[in-house]
Design an enzyme around this catalytic site. Sequence first.
Site, mmCIF file in Angstrom:
data_model
loop_
_atom_site.group_PDB
_atom_site.id
_atom_site.type_symbol
_atom_site.label_atom_id
_atom_site.label_comp_id
_atom_site.label_asym_id
_atom_site.label_seq_id
_atom_site.Cartn_x
_atom_site.Cartn_y
_atom_site.Cartn_z
ATOM 1 N N GLU A 1 -6.784 -10.174 2.066
ATOM 2 C CA GLU A 1 -5.095 -11.331 1.917
ATOM 3 C C GLU A 1 -5.810 -12.790 2.701
ATOM 4 O O GLU A 1 -5.601 -13.805 2.326
ATOM 5 C CB GLU A 1 -4.029 -10.795 2.240
ATOM 6 C CG GLU A 1 -3.449 -9.980 1.256
ATOM 7 C CD GLU A 1 -3.773 -8.203 1.418
ATOM 8 O OE1 GLU A 1 -4.954 -8.156 2.253
ATOM 9 O OE2 GLU A 1 -3.705 -7.635 0.574
ATOM 10 N N HIS B 1 7.531 -3.324 1.727
ATOM 11 C CA HIS B 1 7.381 -3.918 0.306
ATOM 12 C C HIS B 1 8.645 -4.422 -0.147
ATOM 13 O O HIS B 1 8.960 -4.600 -1.364
ATOM 14 C CB HIS B 1 7.106 -2.743 -0.557
ATOM 15 C CG HIS B 1 5.687 -2.289 -0.659
ATOM 16 N ND1 HIS B 1 5.070 -1.284 0.509
ATOM 17 C CD2 HIS B 1 4.441 -2.417 -1.313
ATOM 18 C CE1 HIS B 1 3.827 -1.214 0.341
ATOM 19 N NE2 HIS B 1 3.499 -1.822 -0.616
#
Lengths: 330, 319
Positions: free
Chosen positions: A60, A129
């Site tokens: 990322e 999440h």
Amino acid sequence: MGQITYAAALNRALAEAMREDPKVVVLGEDIGALGGIFTVTQGLLEEFGPARVFETPLSEACYVGCGTGLALCGWRPVVELMFTDFLMVAMDQVCNQAAKLRYMTGGQAKLPMTLRAPIGARNSAAAQHSQSPQAWFAHTPGLRVVMPATPADALGLLASAIECDDPVLVLEHKSHYGDKGPVPEGRHRVPLGKAEVKRSGKDVTIVGCSRMTLLALEAAEQLAAEGIEAEVVDLRSLNPLDREAIVGSVSRTRRAVVVDEGVLDFGITAEIAALVHGELFDELLAPVVRVGAVHAPIPFSPPLERAAVPQVADIVAAVRRCLGKKPADI
Amino acid sequence: MEYLQIYGKMLLIRRFEQRVAELQRAGEVPGFTHLYWGQEAIATGVCHWLTEDDYVVSTHRGHGHCLAKGADAGRMLAEIMGREDGYCRGRGGSMHVADFSCGMLGANGIVGGSLPISTGAALACKLAGDGKITVAFFGDGAVEEGVFHESLNLASLWSLPLLFVCENNQWAISVPVGRRQAGGGAVALAAAHGISACAVDGNDAVAVVEAAGEMVMSARQGKPGLLNCQTIRWGGHHSAQPTRAYRTEEDCTRGEAACPIARLGKRLVADGEATEEQLQAVRAEADRAIDAAQRFAQSSPLPRAETVTDYVYYEGSAE
Ligand SMILES: Cc1ncc(C[n+]2csc(CCOP(=O)(O)OP(=O)(O)O)c2C)c(N)n1
Ligand SMILES: [Mg+2]
């Protein structure tokens, strides 16, 4: 106006931008053959090929930085993060690098990068999440932040984000991807920094964004049955923030409830409450009431997950409180 | 003659750093500055092969990369002194100095922070398809950062026209590389990511020029590489930091004994490529250039307080 889903609207914004501007490229994990885990990039690899659609390794920080480098060198990258939670792995690249580069270089850098990332508590995705950390990013000078609630706004805001010459973070709500709504057929743009009154009312203003706008609309419907007319202001953008729209609405209703799915403490709602109190202290009939997530990570088990983030009933109760009604009055 | 130019550029960097240190002692340079003196052969030797259209990214110790890439000493010094005519209008300072007009995309205050950005600049070069490359300069400390590995992997995976240049000066602030890194160092780690790498004596300008020449050529053909340059940090981590607590006097003076500029000068004279008089003329020219840079910087105004929020956003975008 056709009805399409929020995911399809985002997909349309991407495909249209890529057709219009050959400098628009997309990067992210699983965005090729799979079309992204929320289907937003479906068909892009087929139409535009691997020189415009870059499937990245699980890095990322690196691919957000890669987007920054591309943007500095004249491209217009759109970077998909699988979950907003994973942006935290790339925090340096977002907040220390991309957001500050224009300023640090005295205006030399132009950074037209769009970051797209899903937020929100849904379907027991649990603590890593499910977050809604918009306050962190809205707190970062140099980074635009938008949060569409409907398919039409998803299309219009993402299109504007891609055209914007600043880095823009588009926070998409995971609960919305499958929701259908009317979307204009032709060219559609929602300017960054423009809130929208999504329902008019004279008794109280409910300010929200993303999924909280939809819950506020449901709450307003319930309240209407009790004779309370709530106005719902959908912020759509956190940066730039449409202060005028917020103050304008509350100056008419003289009461405000602010709702956000992020943690209440030190969050978006505090900023807006401070704005309203600062601008309208003498006109307010009651202090602003804030509704937000509890001070805990998002839990797994469904009843706990529901308890962690605002629900329609919480907004209804907040409005009643703002109107000075005790539960027994109803 | 080429090497005489290289000698001149190295000397310009040296004189620039010496002047920065002087001005800092005189209270004219705010903040802290990480000086590049002693490492001049690396930036100069690598940038020798670059054109204005190639990109470089840099580090907290970035003055040398900026000058070697072609930035103007006056505007750089103005930036480091926090003046309005600095490259970044005084918003960036020593650790963020950048000159986009010559492809210098910025020093960086975050160790390793510019490596991911270099992959994007290199991808832009690749997409343009015109043979441009990107060079990422970084210190041995950055090798310990996760983004170093991520960036090497991406460069290798996508065949990016990207040259990684590690300036291994043996130190990260007060800890020597041996107490920070297990394994075989940058060269072995590059190999693990499928990137060809070589080590070179970073105090030998000729060796750096020769090694960089080959790697720059490969990079132009889409073959990323890593050049690991052994060098020595002169003195403290930044200009005001004492080294007594962690570094012997002998280790500090080792650098000066291996001075890359003196070494190149001697070699040029010994090889008959330059005369002592020519070197003297180059030194005088560097002094003149730095004097002019200082006059420019000192005559530049400080930024006005009411402009503090300028340049946060792109003019003309949503407000
Ligand atoms: C991410 C990060 N961690 C720590 C620091 C503090 N710091 C600044 S420079 C430095 C040492 C870096 O060593 P190296 O990369 O070898 O560069 P050198 O200073 O030797 O040129 C450290 C630890 C920082 N700026 N950024
Ligand atoms: Mg070092």
